[in-house]
Each structure stands twice: as C-alpha cells, then as structure tokens.
Design a protein around this motif. Structure first.
Motif, mmCIF file in Angstrom:
data_model
loop_
_atom_site.group_PDB
_atom_site.id
_atom_site.type_symbol
_atom_site.label_atom_id
_atom_site.label_comp_id
_atom_site.label_asym_id
_atom_site.label_seq_id
_atom_site.Cartn_x
_atom_site.Cartn_y
_atom_site.Cartn_z
ATOM 1 N N ILE A 78 1.015 -1.526 -0.078
ATOM 2 C CA ILE A 78 -0.009 -0.063 -0.095
ATOM 3 C C ILE A 78 0.925 1.127 0.422
ATOM 4 O O ILE A 78 2.054 1.240 -0.051
ATOM 5 N N ASP A 79 -0.033 2.223 -0.811
ATOM 6 C CA ASP A 79 0.871 3.977 -0.763
ATOM 7 C C ASP A 79 0.492 4.606 0.022
ATOM 8 O O ASP A 79 0.832 5.651 0.715
ATOM 9 N N THR A 80 -1.043 4.721 0.341
ATOM 10 C CA THR A 80 -1.752 5.165 1.451
ATOM 11 C C THR A 80 -2.530 4.454 1.810
ATOM 12 O O THR A 80 -3.313 3.875 2.051
ATOM 13 N N ILE A 81 -3.251 5.616 3.342
ATOM 14 C CA ILE A 81 -3.305 4.908 4.685
ATOM 15 C C ILE A 81 -4.943 6.295 4.437
ATOM 16 O O ILE A 81 -4.996 7.391 4.076
ATOM 17 N N VAL A 82 -6.133 6.068 3.955
ATOM 18 C CA VAL A 82 -6.844 7.191 3.963
ATOM 19 C C VAL A 82 -8.371 6.306 5.733
ATOM 20 O O VAL A 82 -9.030 4.887 5.222
ATOM 21 N N VAL A 83 -8.592 7.399 6.388
ATOM 22 C CA VAL A 83 -9.414 7.248 7.465
ATOM 23 C C VAL A 83 -10.913 8.365 7.377
ATOM 24 O O VAL A 83 -10.635 9.036 7.241
ATOM 25 N N ASP A 85 -11.981 10.108 10.448
ATOM 26 C CA ASP A 85 -11.071 10.905 11.451
ATOM 27 C C ASP A 85 -9.891 10.159 11.626
ATOM 28 O O ASP A 85 -9.797 9.445 12.307
ATOM 29 N N LEU A 86 -9.058 11.807 12.168
ATOM 30 C CA LEU A 86 -8.028 10.860 13.278
ATOM 31 C C LEU A 86 -8.008 9.650 15.050
ATOM 32 O O LEU A 86 -7.357 9.432 15.002
ATOM 33 N N SER A 87 -9.915 10.449 14.703
ATOM 34 C CA SER A 87 -9.413 9.410 16.052
ATOM 35 C C SER A 87 -9.914 8.363 15.770
ATOM 36 O O SER A 87 -9.519 6.819 16.812
ATOM 37 N N ARG A 88 -10.639 7.898 14.777
ATOM 38 C CA ARG A 88 -10.499 6.382 14.053
ATOM 39 C C ARG A 88 -9.533 5.798 13.836
ATOM 40 O O ARG A 88 -9.384 4.546 14.591
ATOM 41 N N PHE A 89 -7.757 6.146 13.388
ATOM 42 C CA PHE A 89 -6.979 5.950 13.536
ATOM 43 C C PHE A 89 -6.262 5.789 14.875
ATOM 44 O O PHE A 89 -5.468 4.222 15.038
ATOM 45 N N GLY A 90 -6.892 6.752 16.162
ATOM 46 C CA GLY A 90 -6.343 6.341 17.582
ATOM 47 C C GLY A 90 -6.342 7.723 18.239
ATOM 48 O O GLY A 90 -6.841 8.868 17.871
ATOM 49 N N ARG A 91 -6.719 7.559 19.642
ATOM 50 C CA ARG A 91 -6.755 8.252 20.703
ATOM 51 C C ARG A 91 -5.778 8.593 21.658
ATOM 52 O O ARG A 91 -5.424 9.128 22.452
ATOM 53 N N ASN A 92 -4.626 7.761 20.843
ATOM 54 C CA ASN A 92 -3.459 7.910 22.032
ATOM 55 C C ASN A 92 -2.263 9.465 21.058
ATOM 56 O O ASN A 92 -2.289 9.315 19.970
ATOM 57 N N TYR A 93 -2.534 11.146 21.382
ATOM 58 C CA TYR A 93 -1.375 11.636 20.731
ATOM 59 C C TYR A 93 -0.206 11.553 20.581
ATOM 60 O O TYR A 93 0.639 11.780 19.499
ATOM 61 N N ILE A 94 0.255 10.745 21.316
ATOM 62 C CA ILE A 94 1.491 10.548 21.399
ATOM 63 C C ILE A 94 1.682 9.607 20.288
ATOM 64 O O ILE A 94 3.039 9.818 19.183
ATOM 65 N N TYR A 107 8.442 4.823 5.400
ATOM 66 C CA TYR A 107 7.495 3.681 4.113
ATOM 67 C C TYR A 107 7.127 4.806 2.778
ATOM 68 O O TYR A 107 6.502 3.855 2.470
ATOM 69 N N GLY A 108 7.333 5.836 2.945
ATOM 70 C CA GLY A 108 6.783 6.165 1.622
ATOM 71 C C GLY A 108 4.930 6.405 1.635
ATOM 72 O O GLY A 108 4.182 5.763 0.850
ATOM 73 N N ILE A 109 4.326 6.198 2.639
ATOM 74 C CA ILE A 109 3.316 6.170 2.979
ATOM 75 C C ILE A 109 2.387 7.744 3.266
ATOM 76 O O ILE A 109 2.871 7.970 4.351
ATOM 77 N N ARG A 110 1.196 7.656 2.507
ATOM 78 C CA ARG A 110 0.540 8.872 2.642
ATOM 79 C C ARG A 110 -0.343 8.629 3.682
ATOM 80 O O ARG A 110 -1.540 8.344 3.590
ATOM 81 N N PHE A 111 -1.070 9.786 4.289
ATOM 82 C CA PHE A 111 -2.286 9.296 5.547
ATOM 83 C C PHE A 111 -2.804 10.285 5.175
ATOM 84 O O PHE A 111 -2.655 11.436 4.965
ATOM 85 N N VAL A 112 -4.745 10.510 4.976
ATOM 86 C CA VAL A 112 -5.619 10.866 4.934
ATOM 87 C C VAL A 112 -6.871 10.399 6.214
ATOM 88 O O VAL A 112 -6.766 9.978 5.679
ATOM 89 N N ALA A 113 -7.007 11.579 6.331
ATOM 90 C CA ALA A 113 -7.977 11.273 7.775
ATOM 91 C C ALA A 113 -9.048 12.997 7.015
ATOM 92 O O ALA A 113 -8.549 14.122 7.485
ATOM 93 N N LEU A 114 -10.336 12.429 5.857
ATOM 94 C CA LEU A 114 -11.456 12.760 5.340
ATOM 95 C C LEU A 114 -11.583 14.464 6.396
ATOM 96 O O LEU A 114 -12.008 15.170 5.724
ATOM 97 N N ASN A 115 -12.523 13.940 7.244
ATOM 98 C CA ASN A 115 -13.610 15.192 8.211
ATOM 99 C C ASN A 115 -12.133 15.677 8.876
ATOM 100 O O ASN A 115 -13.264 17.067 9.162
ATOM 101 N N ASP A 116 -11.142 15.705 9.448
ATOM 102 C CA ASP A 116 -10.635 16.919 9.810
ATOM 103 C C ASP A 116 -9.264 17.086 9.038
ATOM 104 O O ASP A 116 -8.384 18.162 9.429
#
Length: 545
Positions: A78-83, A85-94, A107-116
């Motif tokens: 994979i080269d892109t991760i789409v969620v 919003d950020l809270s779906r991926f996790g609730r630990n800010y660190i 790893y050359g991964i693009r990260f997208v959080a739509l609602n945020d």
C-alpha cells in the motif's frame, strides 16, 4: 490531480469501539466504509484492502488490523492510508503523532483523515497545522469517557449488579436487571464434590486427576458445550490443579459477590493490575450459595494447614502425612513403607536423618499404627469431657488459651502503649523542628535530617502498632474459637479410625520426640487448632536454637 496525490494503492482503515456504538449509525463500520470508498472513487483511486478493528479502543495500538496495516506498508503493498477522521486511527496523541510524522513517512505512506482535512501529501494545509491539537482533544475524550465508565461501573457495583461477562463455574446469568447469579445445578454438583474431596484431605492435583479420569468436562469445555460453539481459545479437556484451587478459594460460592478485583493501569495502558483486598466491593448474600460458609471456612483451614500431604504408590494420603514434626531438628517426618519385608512396619522417620544421616539427627521412628492410635485416643479423651459437661470443656479451652496467651497479651498491650506514646512524642518533635527552622535557630539541613529520621521512626512505629492491634483483635475472638473447637470435637470424636479430614480440621502439628536409650516412652506433643497459639515456624525456631 498531481502525481503526488494519486491514490494508486489505497488502504481503508476503519475502527469502532464499544463506546462508539452508542453514538449510533454515524460511527458504524458501514458508514465509514461508504464515506471512504466514495472518496477513493471521486479521486480515481484503487482500494487494495480494508483494515477493520471492530470493538477495539483507540488508545490500544496492539490492534490486529493496525499491525496488519503496518506489515503491508513495510512490504510495499500500500502507499496510502485513508481514515474517516484522526480519532478512528487512534486516541493516543503521542502514538498517533509518531505514526503520522515518523513511521508512515519512513515507508513512503501518505496518510489522509477526511473529516479533519489532514493529508500528509500537503504539509502546508490548515488541517496539518491543527493536527496536534485535534490529537490532544481526541485523547482527552478517551480519558473523559474512561472516567464516566468507571463512575457508572462503581455505581453498579455498589448496587450489587453483576458486571463481569462470565460467571464462576456452577452459576449462570439471571434474567433480572442485576443479572443475579443463578445456580447451574449440573455444574454445582461438581463444585460441591470438589469441596467434599478437599475436606477429605485430597490435594488440588489429586482432585483434578480424579475429575479428568472420570471424563467430567472442565469449566471451559462445559461452557463450550452449552454454547454449542467451538471455542476459539485453546480448549484442553483436562482439569488443572489451578482450576481446582481457584474454585476452592472463590467466595462467590458462599453467596458473596466480590467485584473490582482487578483494574487497568490507565485508559492508555491496558495492563491488568490486582486491586488490594481492602478495596474490593463486596456484597454479602447477593445470590444463593452453593457452599455454606462453615464448609468454605473449613476448606480454607485445610489450605492453611502446615501439611501438604503426599500420596503413596496406591494414590492414598495417610491421615498424619505432613503433620508430624521432629521435636529436635524441627523438620517434618517422612512416611516410610516397609515394602515386602517379612515383618512389615510402616511408619515415619525424621527427614534430616533420612537425607543426611545420624550425624545430624536421630531417626525418631514411630510406627503408623502407634502414632495414629495415640492421636485418636487423645481426641476421644477430649470428646468425653465435651459430652459430660460442655461448659466445663469450654472452661478448659479458655484456661489453656489463657495460660498460653495471657503472658503474650500483656506484653503486646504494654508494647502497644509504649509505641503510641512514642508516636505522640515524634509528632511533637517534628513540629518543634519546623518551628525552630522558621525562627532561624535550626539550620535547614539539620532540620531536614532530623525530620527524615523522625518520620522513618514514625512509619516503623505505626507498622508495629498495626501488627499488635491485629494480634490483640484476634485474641479477642477466643469465645468464638471455643465454640468452633467444641463443634469440631463433636463432629469427629466418634470416628472409629483416624481420617485425613479429621486431622486437618483438628490438628496444627505434632512434635515427636526420640525414645530415650533403653526406654519405650517418648515425648509427643499434639498442638490442636484453636487451643495452640504456637505456629510451626515459631516451633522450628525454638527447636533449632
């Protein structure tokens, strides 16, 4: 769309926790899937796979789908991760920050959080600037939710509502609002048998082996059979000694509901910790008992006995096994079978003598028949006084306890008074040191040194006081001890032969002396429960001086 923003190998990540389910359809996996797939379709992308953690907390990054997502990222699948919003991926800010700022870029991964409006392909966007604040808010939400859940749980515990998902073996869930435990009679019969076998002197290992040999399903196998489902966990068909031990220690069987036995380290660290016993939430008579309280206490007394009892080749535990002590070295006597000798005489020998020889201790041999006869006769003689005059027997008990314990009690009371006086003095000395420091007559370093010294002495004095108060409180229960002592004598005194159950219920330990040269008599001291204040450890300390 620029090449940098193309969605060639997109991964859709979705998560739903138990708390999110209460928010309704907007948080559902299906709803997340619709939003994410629409985004991919609108931007001409290709979905490689979906990664779903259903029922997982956002503070836990040991989620199976997250692990699989990271493995595929490392392998270049994979080269892109789409969620959503950020809270779906996790609730630990660190940890969320570590993934988005360090791990995914590596790893050359693009990260997208739509609602945020977060897209790591465009680091200059407003969403990226706000991302740290949103991550902190997401973690705050998790912490706040955790506090609310704990408050609700505590209210349920105090009201006597059962909150665990599983019931102890022998019970099942009731249909009332408190989910009150209801006896499962088929399993309850096995529980009662386990307690009966333990009272007869059988070890947890022997009980487990017996139940296994008879083909009785263990608790996991039993519940799997009731559900009609194949257990996903490793499901052994055998009873383990630990399973039996846990059943024998569980107060639930007396009708007592005990909750808040364990807790989590924090809402972020889900390590399970044991809660101190004084913080458990206990409700008596919360449901019908399988085991009456007297039987439960008798079983605990067996567990607290100095005897662990060993089985012989015939899988039998001898009545006095583990209860006989060498009066000279303090070690236990070992059972010795005569085997196939012409004039067999089974009996007990000092373990020091058996292991190290006569240079270190003598044999102290006593035949099984002789010692069992002596003990049985002594129990019967005490029973005689109970049948003739119970009040007189009680008076004898109290007198014996008084002779053994009054001197210790007076000493404890004197020591306790001295400690309490010293505690008052230490409080005054600490206050005085602070006053002198404030007035400038005592240097700060000296004040600190004195206060540390006084505080250390105060803590030790408080610890000793607590121990003495506990010991004195135990001696105050002497009347109840007398009643139980007489009850046990009545229960076992008419037995025609010595049994393992009788010995474990009545005897603390027996000290066997050596025969003097050329004499048949010897010193044998039987220390009975309730009457004797001397523990085996204290006796050994005395004999080995």
């Amino acid at each position: 769309m620029s090449k940098q923003k193309q969605l060639n190998k997109a991964a859709l990540y979705m998560r739903l926790s138990r708390d999110d389910e209460k928010a309704g359809e907007s948080m559902s996996i299906d709803n997340q899937r619709i939003i994410l797939r629409k985004y991919i379709a609108d931007n001409g992308g290709t979905v490689v796979d979906e990664y779903i953690d259903d029922g997982w907390s956002g503070t836990d990054f040991e989620r199976p789908a997250v692990k699989r997502l990271l493995d595929d990222a490392k392998d270049g699948k994979i080269d892109t991760i789409v969620v959503k919003d950020l809270s779906r991926f996790g609730r630990n800010y660190i940890q969320v920050g570590q993934y988005i700022d360090y791990i995914f870029p590596a790893y050359g991964i693009r990260f997208v959080a739509l609602n945020d409006n977060v897209d790591t392909a465009d680091r200059s966007g407003a969403g990226m600037d706000m991302m740290p604040i949103m991550n902190v808010f997401n973690e705050w939400h998790a912490a706040n939710t955790s506090k609310k859940i704990r408050a609700v749980l505590e209210a349920k515990w105090q009201a006597g509502r059962y909150t665990n998902w599983a019931y102890p073996y022998g019970y099942k869930a009731g249909r009332d609002e408190n989910r009150t435990a209801v006896i499962d009679e088929e399993a309850a019969k096995v529980v009662r048998r386990i307690y009966d076998m333990r009272l007869q002197g059988n070890s947890a290992r022997t009980i487990a082996r017996t139940l296994t040999d008879e083909g009785i399903p263990n608790p996991t196998a039993y519940y799997t059979r009731l559900d009609g489902k194949k257990s996903e966990r490793r499901n052994s068909l055998y009873w383990s000694p630990k399973t039996v031990s846990d059943i024998l220690k569980d107060r639930t069987y007396t009708g007592t509901l005990t909750q808040h036995r364990t807790t989590r380290f924090s809402y972020k660290n889900h390590k399970v910790l044991s809660v101190p016993e004084n913080e458990h939430i206990v409700k008596e008579n919360a449901h019908r008992a399988i085991i009456d309280r007297k039987t439960w206490e008798r079983v605990q007394a067996v567990g607290d006995s100095v005897s662990r009892g060993r089985t012989d080749k015939e899988n039998r535990v001898h009545p006095l096994s583990g209860l006989l002590i060498c009066a000279d070295c303090g070690k236990k006597l070992k059972y010795k079978s005569a085997g196939q000798r012409k004039n067999p005489c089974n009996g007990y020998l000092c373990r020091t003598y058996v292991d190290l020889g006569k240079r270190y201790c003598t044999s102290h041999f006593i035949s099984e028949r002789q010692i069992e006869g002596i003990v049985l006769q002594d129990i019967r003689s005490m029973l005689g006084s109970v049948e003739i005059d119970e009040d007189k027997a009680k008076e004898h008990f109290l007198r014996e306890r008084s002779k053994r314990g009054e001197r210790n009690r007076l000493s404890d009371e004197k020591q306790l008074r001295a400690l309490k006086n010293r505690l008052e003095e230490l409080d005054k000395l600490i206050a005085s040191a602070f006053e002198e420091k404030v007035l400038g007559t005592l240097p700060e370093a000296v004040c600190k040194s004195l206060c540390e010294k006084y505080q250390h002495e105060k803590e030790e004095a408080e610890r000793q006081s607590a121990e003495l108060e506990k010991r004195l409180a135990e001696t105050d229960g002497i009347e109840a001890g007398a009643e139980e002592y007489i009850a046990r004598l009545k229960r076992y005194g008419r037995c025609e032969e010595l049994t393992r159950e009788m010995c474990l219920q009545l005897i603390e330990f027996i000290a066997v002396g050596e025969k003097p040269d050329g004499k048949e008599s010897r010193q044998i001291h039987i220390y009975y429960k309730f009457i004797s204040d001397q523990t085996l450890a204290e006796y050994r300390g005395h004999t080995t001086k």
